[in-house]
Write a protein that holds these residues in place. Sequence first.
Motif, PDB file in Angstrom:
ATOM      1  N   ARG A   1      10.804 -18.658 -16.691  1.00 15.91           N
ATOM      2  CA  ARG A   1      10.286 -17.084 -16.405  1.00 15.91           C
ATOM      3  C   ARG A   1       8.783 -17.300 -15.786  1.00 15.91           C
ATOM      4  O   ARG A   1       8.616 -16.340 -14.774  1.00 15.91           O
ATOM      5  N   HIS A   2       7.990 -18.023 -16.229  1.00 15.00           N
ATOM      6  CA  HIS A   2       6.746 -18.076 -15.976  1.00 15.00           C
ATOM      7  C   HIS A   2       6.558 -18.725 -14.583  1.00 15.00           C
ATOM      8  O   HIS A   2       5.789 -18.074 -13.628  1.00 15.00           O
ATOM      9  N   ALA A   3       7.458 -19.775 -14.223  1.00 19.15           N
ATOM     10  CA  ALA A   3       7.350 -20.357 -12.947  1.00 19.15           C
ATOM     11  C   ALA A   3       7.883 -19.287 -11.840  1.00 19.15           C
ATOM     12  O   ALA A   3       7.401 -19.325 -10.911  1.00 19.15           O
ATOM     13  N   ARG A   4       8.782 -18.607 -12.474  1.00 19.98           N
ATOM     14  CA  ARG A   4       9.518 -17.648 -11.447  1.00 19.98           C
ATOM     15  C   ARG A   4       8.367 -16.625 -11.105  1.00 19.98           C
ATOM     16  O   ARG A   4       8.333 -16.379  -9.968  1.00 19.98           O
ATOM     17  N   ALA A   5       7.667 -16.103 -11.999  1.00 19.20           N
ATOM     18  CA  ALA A   5       6.802 -14.917 -11.597  1.00 19.20           C
ATOM     19  C   ALA A   5       5.723 -15.565 -10.824  1.00 19.20           C
ATOM     20  O   ALA A   5       5.375 -14.983  -9.859  1.00 19.20           O
ATOM     21  N   HIS A   6       5.328 -16.841 -10.819  1.00 21.63           N
ATOM     22  CA  HIS A   6       4.268 -17.537 -10.064  1.00 21.63           C
ATOM     23  C   HIS A   6       4.778 -17.653  -8.610  1.00 21.63           C
ATOM     24  O   HIS A   6       4.162 -17.415  -7.858  1.00 21.63           O
ATOM     25  N   ASP A   7       5.953 -18.017  -8.725  1.00 22.37           N
ATOM     26  CA  ASP A   7       6.747 -18.171  -7.269  1.00 22.37           C
ATOM     27  C   ASP A   7       6.816 -16.857  -6.343  1.00 22.37           C
ATOM     28  O   ASP A   7       6.620 -16.883  -5.220  1.00 22.37           O
ATOM     29  N   ALA A   8       7.107 -15.887  -7.255  1.00 18.06           N
ATOM     30  CA  ALA A   8       7.304 -14.496  -6.779  1.00 18.06           C
ATOM     31  C   ALA A   8       5.878 -14.226  -6.142  1.00 18.06           C
ATOM     32  O   ALA A   8       5.708 -13.584  -5.127  1.00 18.06           O
ATOM     33  N   ALA A   9       4.743 -14.367  -6.822  1.00 19.35           N
ATOM     34  CA  ALA A   9       3.395 -14.194  -6.312  1.00 19.35           C
ATOM     35  C   ALA A   9       3.221 -14.909  -5.063  1.00 19.35           C
ATOM     36  O   ALA A   9       1.755 -14.636  -4.901  1.00 19.35           O
ATOM     37  N   GLY A  10       3.948 -16.026  -4.781  1.00 22.06           N
ATOM     38  CA  GLY A  10       3.354 -16.790  -3.682  1.00 22.06           C
ATOM     39  C   GLY A  10       2.493 -17.801  -4.073  1.00 22.06           C
ATOM     40  O   GLY A  10       1.869 -18.516  -3.213  1.00 22.06           O
ATOM     41  N   ASP A  11       2.600 -18.273  -5.296  1.00 21.12           N
ATOM     42  CA  ASP A  11       1.602 -19.302  -5.657  1.00 21.12           C
ATOM     43  C   ASP A  11       2.256 -20.575  -5.501  1.00 21.12           C
ATOM     44  O   ASP A  11       3.185 -20.830  -6.178  1.00 21.12           O
TER      45      ASP A  11
ATOM     46  N   ALA B   1      16.747 -18.675 -16.433  1.00 17.71           N
ATOM     47  CA  ALA B   1      15.510 -18.676 -15.781  1.00 17.71           C
ATOM     48  C   ALA B   1      14.833 -17.337 -15.915  1.00 17.71           C
ATOM     49  O   ALA B   1      13.480 -17.355 -16.104  1.00 17.71           O
ATOM     50  N   ASP B   2      15.446 -16.280 -15.617  1.00 22.48           N
ATOM     51  CA  ASP B   2      14.837 -14.922 -15.801  1.00 22.48           C
ATOM     52  C   ASP B   2      15.691 -13.748 -16.104  1.00 22.48           C
ATOM     53  O   ASP B   2      16.954 -13.795 -15.621  1.00 22.48           O
ATOM     54  N   LEU B   3      15.391 -12.643 -16.632  1.00 25.34           N
ATOM     55  CA  LEU B   3      16.303 -11.618 -17.247  1.00 25.34           C
ATOM     56  C   LEU B   3      15.139 -10.486 -16.563  1.00 25.34           C
ATOM     57  O   LEU B   3      14.216 -10.425 -16.862  1.00 25.34           O
ATOM     58  N   ASP B   4      15.945  -9.258 -16.057  1.00 30.05           N
ATOM     59  CA  ASP B   4      15.341  -8.283 -15.481  1.00 30.05           C
ATOM     60  C   ASP B   4      14.981  -7.504 -16.670  1.00 30.05           C
ATOM     61  O   ASP B   4      15.358  -7.690 -17.997  1.00 30.05           O
ATOM     62  N   GLU B   5      14.134  -6.505 -16.591  1.00 24.34           N
ATOM     63  CA  GLU B   5      13.525  -5.647 -17.587  1.00 24.34           C
ATOM     64  C   GLU B   5      14.579  -4.874 -18.259  1.00 24.34           C
ATOM     65  O   GLU B   5      14.637  -4.670 -19.822  1.00 24.34           O
ATOM     66  N   ALA B   6      15.697  -4.417 -17.967  1.00 23.53           N
ATOM     67  CA  ALA B   6      16.871  -3.627 -18.444  1.00 23.53           C
ATOM     68  C   ALA B   6      17.540  -4.900 -19.248  1.00 23.53           C
ATOM     69  O   ALA B   6      18.475  -4.454 -20.200  1.00 23.53           O
ATOM     70  N   GLY B   7      17.450  -6.137 -18.790  1.00 21.46           N
ATOM     71  CA  GLY B   7      18.367  -7.092 -19.831  1.00 21.46           C
ATOM     72  C   GLY B   7      19.661  -7.467 -19.428  1.00 21.46           C
ATOM     73  O   GLY B   7      20.385  -7.813 -20.044  1.00 21.46           O
ATOM     74  N   ARG B   8      20.136  -7.016 -18.136  1.00 24.87           N
ATOM     75  CA  ARG B   8      21.324  -7.143 -17.711  1.00 24.87           C
ATOM     76  C   ARG B   8      21.466  -8.334 -16.572  1.00 24.87           C
ATOM     77  O   ARG B   8      22.498  -8.898 -16.463  1.00 24.87           O
ATOM     78  N   ASP B   9      20.472  -8.426 -15.631  1.00 19.45           N
ATOM     79  CA  ASP B   9      20.589  -9.293 -14.579  1.00 19.45           C
ATOM     80  C   ASP B   9      19.844 -10.898 -14.952  1.00 19.45           C
ATOM     81  O   ASP B   9      18.671 -10.765 -15.217  1.00 19.45           O
ATOM     82  N   LEU B  10      20.738 -11.723 -15.226  1.00 21.75           N
ATOM     83  CA  LEU B  10      20.301 -13.095 -15.579  1.00 21.75           C
ATOM     84  C   LEU B  10      20.285 -14.054 -14.210  1.00 21.75           C
ATOM     85  O   LEU B  10      20.998 -14.059 -13.431  1.00 21.75           O
ATOM     86  N   GLU B  11      18.905 -14.478 -14.071  1.00 23.45           N
ATOM     87  CA  GLU B  11      18.722 -15.417 -13.128  1.00 23.45           C
ATOM     88  C   GLU B  11      19.038 -16.614 -13.664  1.00 23.45           C
ATOM     89  O   GLU B  11      18.577 -17.029 -14.520  1.00 23.45           O
ATOM     90  N   VAL B  12      20.226 -17.248 -12.914  1.00 20.24           N
ATOM     91  CA  VAL B  12      20.492 -18.630 -13.263  1.00 20.24           C
ATOM     92  C   VAL B  12      20.017 -19.810 -12.522  1.00 20.24           C
ATOM     93  O   VAL B  12      20.400 -19.694 -11.350  1.00 20.24           O
ATOM     94  N   HIS B  13      19.480 -20.671 -13.040  1.00 22.09           N
ATOM     95  CA  HIS B  13      19.106 -21.676 -12.121  1.00 22.09           C
ATOM     96  C   HIS B  13      20.232 -23.050 -12.270  1.00 22.09           C
ATOM     97  O   HIS B  13      20.456 -23.113 -13.336  1.00 22.09           O
ATOM     98  N   ALA B  14      20.813 -23.528 -11.245  1.00 22.79           N
ATOM     99  CA  ALA B  14      21.762 -24.392 -11.440  1.00 22.79           C
ATOM    100  C   ALA B  14      21.496 -25.837 -10.755  1.00 22.79           C
ATOM    101  O   ALA B  14      20.759 -25.634  -9.633  1.00 22.79           O
TER     102      ALA B  14
END
Lengths: 99, 174
Positions: free
Chosen positions: A87-97, B137-150
């Motif tokens: 999640r941390h890496a995603r946040a950085h990627d999104a910020a263009g880092d 990889a990531d979960l949105d604020e509402a906790g519904r959309d899960l970002e999956v890395h494959a």
Amino acid sequence: MSASEVLASLLLLTGGLFYLAGTVGLLRFPDVYSRLHALTKADNLGLLLVCSGLSLLAGTWRAAALLATIWLLGLLAATVSAHLIARHARAHDAAGDKR
Amino acid sequence: MATDAENGGQHANMAATKKQRWTWAMQILVVLMLLWLLLNGTDRFLAGLLAASAGAGLGAWLVSGQPHPWKPHRLLWFAGFFLWESLKGGVDVAWRAIHPKLRIEPCFSTHRIELPAGQPRTLMVATVSLLPGTLSADLDEAGRDLEVHALMPEAIESVERLENWVAWLFSIDS
């Protein structure tokens, strides 16, 4: 060596091999996310095999249950930290880092 | 449960009823007591019971979600599924790591979680990373959309299968 000792040694060795493969993945995979795959999955299987081998050697149900608990806690730590790092890496990627 | 799913938020739960709090307390008590027995054996059983009760009481007091009934035989089946998938996942990623050609094709995909917030969703997000080829990889604020890395695009399909398993484990009708 008794049969259970042979089996335990095999389990321990195979577990070690999975740790090795996980580390190879950590070194060879191209980005943060792929490396996390290697660490979470290969190492968890390695830990499972090592714990199984040790349970066989210990030979008591209580030791086996304790080792199973250790495996579950290891899983929990791995999955939570992998998610946080990704999640941390995603946040950085999104910020263009660029990394 | 339907309204809970519509709200979608992790914290947007209805307050738990008295009966639900008791269910929570009993569940926590059983887990804590088992841990105590495991670590300490049967001596000082009373001290363990006291500590476990305190933990259960506190847990039930602070709980925000809804408890789900326990079905031990389903938990066993789920554990079997999980063990088998861990095995497959470990072998799969180890093979890809040591293969000279490094057969991976990493990609992202978003998965909308239909499970209610609380235990089911938490279990789902936690286990996705342990399935072959997928990583939460990531979960949105509402906790519904899960970002999956494959690691491979075809691994994405297993997320759907996992969701069905979790729904079955918690006896959720979908």
